[in-house]
Scaffold this motif. Structure first.
Motif, mmCIF file in Angstrom:
data_model
loop_
_atom_site.group_PDB
_atom_site.id
_atom_site.type_symbol
_atom_site.label_atom_id
_atom_site.label_comp_id
_atom_site.label_asym_id
_atom_site.label_seq_id
_atom_site.Cartn_x
_atom_site.Cartn_y
_atom_site.Cartn_z
ATOM 1 N N LEU A 79 0.862 -1.193 0.000
ATOM 2 C CA LEU A 79 0.000 0.000 0.000
ATOM 3 C C LEU A 79 0.897 1.242 0.000
ATOM 4 C CD1 LEU A 79 -2.683 -1.015 2.693
ATOM 5 C CD2 LEU A 79 -3.035 -0.854 0.207
ATOM 6 N N VAL A 80 0.452 2.265 -0.712
ATOM 7 C CA VAL A 80 1.252 3.501 -0.737
ATOM 8 C C VAL A 80 0.375 4.678 -0.313
ATOM 9 C CG1 VAL A 80 2.987 2.886 -2.454
ATOM 10 C CG2 VAL A 80 0.745 3.657 -3.225
ATOM 11 N N ARG A 102 -2.819 13.139 -1.775
ATOM 12 C CA ARG A 102 -3.852 14.150 -1.454
ATOM 13 C C ARG A 102 -4.381 14.011 -0.038
ATOM 14 N NH1 ARG A 102 -7.878 14.839 -6.587
ATOM 15 N NH2 ARG A 102 -6.405 13.980 -8.064
ATOM 16 N N ASN A 103 -4.581 12.764 0.400
ATOM 17 C CA ASN A 103 -5.212 12.577 1.711
ATOM 18 C C ASN A 103 -4.368 11.802 2.708
ATOM 19 O OD1 ASN A 103 -7.942 13.617 0.991
ATOM 20 N ND2 ASN A 103 -7.775 11.972 -0.516
ATOM 21 N N ASN A 104 -3.198 11.363 2.257
ATOM 22 C CA ASN A 104 -2.348 10.479 3.064
ATOM 23 C C ASN A 104 -3.012 9.161 3.425
ATOM 24 O OD1 ASN A 104 -0.461 12.477 2.964
ATOM 25 N ND2 ASN A 104 -1.111 13.377 4.920
ATOM 26 N N TRP A 105 -3.980 8.774 2.646
ATOM 27 C CA TRP A 105 -4.574 7.454 2.860
ATOM 28 C C TRP A 105 -3.660 6.391 2.260
ATOM 29 C CZ3 TRP A 105 -9.734 9.543 0.554
ATOM 30 C CH2 TRP A 105 -10.470 10.190 1.560
ATOM 31 N N LEU A 106 -3.741 5.174 2.800
ATOM 32 C CA LEU A 106 -2.961 4.073 2.235
ATOM 33 C C LEU A 106 -3.795 3.381 1.164
ATOM 34 C CD1 LEU A 106 -1.282 2.430 5.357
ATOM 35 C CD2 LEU A 106 -0.185 3.761 3.527
ATOM 36 N N VAL A 107 -3.241 3.301 -0.025
ATOM 37 C CA VAL A 107 -4.035 2.765 -1.143
ATOM 38 C C VAL A 107 -3.247 1.752 -1.983
ATOM 39 C CG1 VAL A 107 -5.527 4.787 -1.404
ATOM 40 C CG2 VAL A 107 -3.334 4.729 -2.610
ATOM 41 N N THR A 108 -3.986 0.909 -2.694
ATOM 42 C CA THR A 108 -3.397 0.032 -3.706
ATOM 43 C C THR A 108 -3.106 0.895 -4.939
ATOM 44 O OG1 THR A 108 -5.646 -0.423 -4.460
ATOM 45 C CG2 THR A 108 -4.621 -2.097 -3.066
ATOM 46 N N THR A 164 -6.103 2.975 -11.650
ATOM 47 C CA THR A 164 -6.259 3.995 -10.636
ATOM 48 C C THR A 164 -5.570 3.545 -9.353
ATOM 49 O OG1 THR A 164 -7.907 5.336 -9.499
ATOM 50 C CG2 THR A 164 -8.485 3.058 -9.834
ATOM 51 N N ALA A 165 -5.773 4.320 -8.304
ATOM 52 C CA ALA A 165 -5.275 3.936 -6.979
ATOM 53 C C ALA A 165 -6.470 3.836 -6.041
ATOM 54 C CB ALA A 165 -4.314 5.000 -6.469
ATOM 55 N N GLY A 166 -6.447 2.869 -5.162
ATOM 56 C CA GLY A 166 -7.431 2.769 -4.080
ATOM 57 C C GLY A 166 -8.887 2.782 -4.481
ATOM 58 N N PRO A 167 -9.315 1.952 -5.457
ATOM 59 C CA PRO A 167 -10.759 1.885 -5.714
ATOM 60 C C PRO A 167 -11.484 1.405 -4.450
ATOM 61 C CG PRO A 167 -9.631 0.031 -6.765
ATOM 62 C CD PRO A 167 -8.561 0.960 -6.252
#
Ligand code: FUC
Length: 808
Positions: free
Chosen positions: A500-501, A505-511, A532-535
């Motif tokens: 996860l990175v 924009r939100n500092n969320w951890l996403v795929t 995309t990232a983090g669907p």
């Protein structure tokens, strides 16, 4: 309400309902004119679909292990070197450019699944085993005689198909089953006049076969294409022998012939060398054992083994439309489009799903593939493989709730087999820990992304799989099983934790990269992209995975440090979001969809099969889910309709679920004049189209979900009962926490239910305040019951049960 009155009421209801319960069968008044009119038989390994033709019959044969292709390394070397650039482009909003790079460097090596037509490439395809072709000969020429009183039937009560007719004054009967006892296919032909049975038979398949006769045995053998230069793939051997009473048996080099017999029993045995070098001997010993057994004994042993599993759950809905219920199944299906009051049809569909699951998988072997185990070609659509962005999972949705939990084993074993190849994939593409599988697999352990970014990059496939492994634990509470799955679910969590990175924009951890299964969106500059990232679906799946691994590690008392890491990462996962239209968002950003009615309803994963969105706990997100579901619309492919039955059930709108059952039962096929769109073929196989069995299983799960829910460990009785099903009863439906429930209802209100505990557990039963007093709980001993904030809570020990009755 006094006790005596209650029991007489229950008796009366049971009596009035029992007639409909006798009718668990598919039947027809004519032979099958195409494959999708013929009925499926299966014993979890072998399958057979007889067309029941009177003069020249074809029985399509299957073996669930029969695959072309071979193991391969489909990981694209050097993929991870491109990862930083792909991610950078995604976060800069350059999704189209990122997608181009994915298509260049981040898809599978080689040709992947061969565009879904992979029979002759290493990926391979599930294939038909062959055709058993029978020519029946009667005293007069076929042009001079016509069959009368024709019926063809599949009984779900005993897993036996029959064809019956009279011709030229003789009554004939054929009985077919794929034996759950001695693992062979058996067809018995009888007639009411002696010496009246005459036929010959042969075997073939579209390619790669040789037939021969040795002694009294017809054999077909061959080797499939492994997709490599030598083409030396899987081997198989099919043997046929006939046991007859009276008359003569003769043969030439390719056929067996029976003349003037009183009865004839055809035994078909088959095996492949899939994980089994002794397959030739095996097919011989299965055949011998079955032929040594007395036919009636073999049949009874088959019925008994099948019924032990099938009879674990029952469902009856009061059906006043007897006339429609008695129609042949193809006509009954047609009639349902006009008149949905035939409540026996959804019941049949429900039990058919259970029948199909029992018939298409077996402990120690493989799970049902895209077509269960029924294929009629060597190039099965989408290779008849295992798809992880909905299909494989949906195939197992009814498993726990409809009391078939023992069939989780093949589901688990296939996933376990992906761990080692999945570790390589995790490393080659992401430099990640643990293991990952993307969208597709075969019996050869394929874990790489698919060959196109638009569908092949979803990397939450393995997360979804492992959540289902844990879901089975929630139902069974079997700690030994939890111990077995722990390394697999932990390995999956390790993958996401390490890959996860942070979304800048939100500092969320996403795929990243990933996609929302097969759906595209418009970028702000109007281009179409998928990458995309983090669907939303990834976030929901990973959240649930981390929670599951945390809980499992607590139960097993291991990995305290890892647990903390997971908890920390979980808190940084993106929350569900609602867009300006009030809909649940599919992607991290409020992109416009390219296809608003897309069949995949992925962001609703959190509503079903997940549980982070619910009407009771997160009404705002439930409302946003509903809006998204409305935007998607009802009409779609078969499995999409089935998913929506479950989603509306979770939204507690039983009438909408029922409307989707009607859509799923829309006749599809040549005679219905409708080959497009989701629905059901005359044999009630789900039409994606083409035939895909997931919709059958999803529909079965959906019907169960309308009757009982237990997500978030809370039992809800009749949560989404449609007006049409005002009276009925079920038994043997399972709930999380190791419980089993029987219930009876009338006028849409439950009158009595029983909860039995198969494990020690504290059960919570939902009974909302505004209806407080609607149920009272009568306990079999003095077990205390608490009522707080809409829930009854009760601790039961294994073997104990409680009765829940309608309070006067
Ligand atoms: C998924 C779906 C398709 C089809 C295929 C087998 O990729 O999107 O609709 O069901 O699997």
């Amino acid at each position: 309400m006094n006790k005596l009155f209650l029991s007489s009421l229950i008796f009366l209801i049971s009596a009035s309902l029992s007639k409909a319960q006798d009718e668990l069968k598919l039947w027809y008044d004519h032979p099958a004119e195409n494959w999708l009119e013929s009925v499926p038989l299966g014993n979890g390994r072998l399958g057979a679909m007889p067309d029941g033709q009177v003069f020249t019959e074809n029985v399509i044969l299957n073996d669930i292990t029969l695959w072309s292709g071979s193991p391969q390394d489909a990981n694209r070397k050097g993929a991870k070197e491109h990862l930083p650039e792909i991610r950078k482009l995604i976060f800069e909003g350059k999704n189209v450019e990122a997608e181009k790079l994915v298509n260049k460097h981040f898809i599978s090596a080689g040709v992947g699944s061969g565009g879904g037509d992979g029979a002759d490439v290493p990926y391979g395809s599930y294939q038909v085993l062959g055709n058993l072709k029978l020519n029946y000969i009667y005293a007069k020429d076929s042009s001079a005689i016509q069959p009368e009183n024709y019926t063809r039937k599949l009984s779900l009560d005993d897993a036996i198909a029959t064809t019956e007719y009279s011709i030229d004054g003789v009554d004939y009967k054929r009985e077919y089953f794929t034996s759950f006892s001695n693992d062979v296919i058996i067809i018995r032909i009888t007639a009411d006049k002696s010496g009246a049975i005459n036929f010959n038979l042969g075997l073939d398949r579209p390619e790669r076969f040789e037939t021969s006769v040795t002694g009294d045995e017809l054999q077909m053998r061959g080797q499939l294409n492994n997709g490599k230069e030598d083409e030396e793939g899987m081997k198989y051997l099919t043997r046929v022998q006939i046991d007859q009473d009276g008359g003569e048996l003769s043969s030439d080099d390719k056929t067996l012939e029976v003349k003037n017999a009183n009865t004839a029993t055809i035994y078909i045995s088959s095996a492949t060398d899939f994980r089994d070098f002794a397959f030739e001997e095996k097919s011989e010993s299965y055949l011998k054992k079955a032929m040594q057994a007395d036919y009636e004994n073999e049949k009874n042993a088959h019925i008994e083994k099948y019924q032990t599993v099938f009879n674990r759950a029952k469902l009856t809905l009061k059906n006043e439309n007897v006339e429609q219920a008695e129609l042949p199944t193809d006509k009954r299906l047609m009639a349902f489009t006009e008149d949905t009051s035939d409540n026996g049809l959804p019941v049949l569909y429900f039990q058919y799903g259970r029948y199909l699951l029992i018939s298409s998988t077996r402990v120690g072997l493989l799970p049902p593939n895209l077509q269960g185990l029924w294929a009629n070609t060597v190039r099965t659509p989408w290779n008849g493989d295992y798809h992880f962005n909905i299909n494989y999972q949906m195939n197992h949705w009814p498993l726990d709730v409809t009391n078939l939990g023992m069939l989780n084993e093949p589901f688990y074993t296939l996933i376990e087999g992906l761990v080692e190849p999945g570790k390589k994939t995790a490393d080659v593409y992401y430099g990640g820990d643990g293991w990952v599988a993307h969208v597709i697999t075969n019996v050869w352990g394929f874990t790489a992304p698919g060959e196109h970014a638009s569908w092949g990059s979803t990397n939450s496939g393995s997360g979804w799989l492992t959540n289902m492994l844990y879901r089975h634990y929630s139902f069974s509470l079997d700690d030994d099983y939890l111990d077995d799955i722990y390394p697999i679910i932990k390995g999956s969590a390790e993958f996401y934790l390490s890959t996860l990175v942070e979304d800048p924009r939100n500092n969320w951890l996403v795929t990243a990269p990933s996609n929302s299964p097969e759906n595209g969106f418009k970028t702000p500059d109007g281009q179409v992209a998928h990458i995309t990232a983090g669907p939303t679906i990834d976030n929901q799946i990973i959240r649930k995975l981390f929670q599951n691994v945390i809980k499992a590690s607590e139960v097993l008392d291991v990995d305290a440090e890892f647990r903390e890491k997971l908890a920390k990462a979980e808190s940084q996962l993106p929350p569900n979001q609602i867009d300006e239209h009030g809909r649940l968002m599919e992607w991290l950003y409020p992109y416009e969809e390219v296809e608003p009615t897309h069949r995949h309803v992925s962001p609703l994963w959190g509503l079903y099969p997940g549980d982070e969105i619910s009407v009771t706990d997160t009404p705002e997100f439930a409302g946003a889910s509903k809006k998204l579901l409305e935007r998607r619309g009802d009409i779609s492919t078969g499995w999409s309709l089935a998913w929506k039955i479950n989603l509306w059930a979770r939204l507690q709108d039983g009438n909408h679920s029922f409307k989707l059952i009607k859509d799923l039962l829309k006749p599809v096929g040549v005679k219905a004049g409708n080959l497009d769109g989701g629905g059901s073929y005359p044999n009630l196989f789900d039409a994606h189209p083409p035939f895909q069995i997931d919709g059958n299983f999803g529909g079965t799960a959906g019907i169960a979900e309308m009757l009982i829910q237990s997500h978030s460990d809370i039992i809800q009785l009749l949560p989404a009962l449609p007006d049409q099903w005002a009276e009925g009863e079920f038994s043997g439906l399972r709930v999380r926490g190791g419980g089993e429930v029987d219930a009876k209802w009338k006028k849409g209100r439950m009158i009595s239910a029983q909860l039995k505990a198969s494990m020690d557990h504290k059960f919570k039963i939902y009974s909302p305040k505004d209806e407080q007093g609607r149920y009272s709980i009568k306990v079999s001993d003095d077990t205390p019951v608490e009522y707080t904030e809409d829930y009854y809570t009760i601790s039961l020990k294994k073997g104990e049960h409680i009765t829940i009755i309608l309070k006067s």
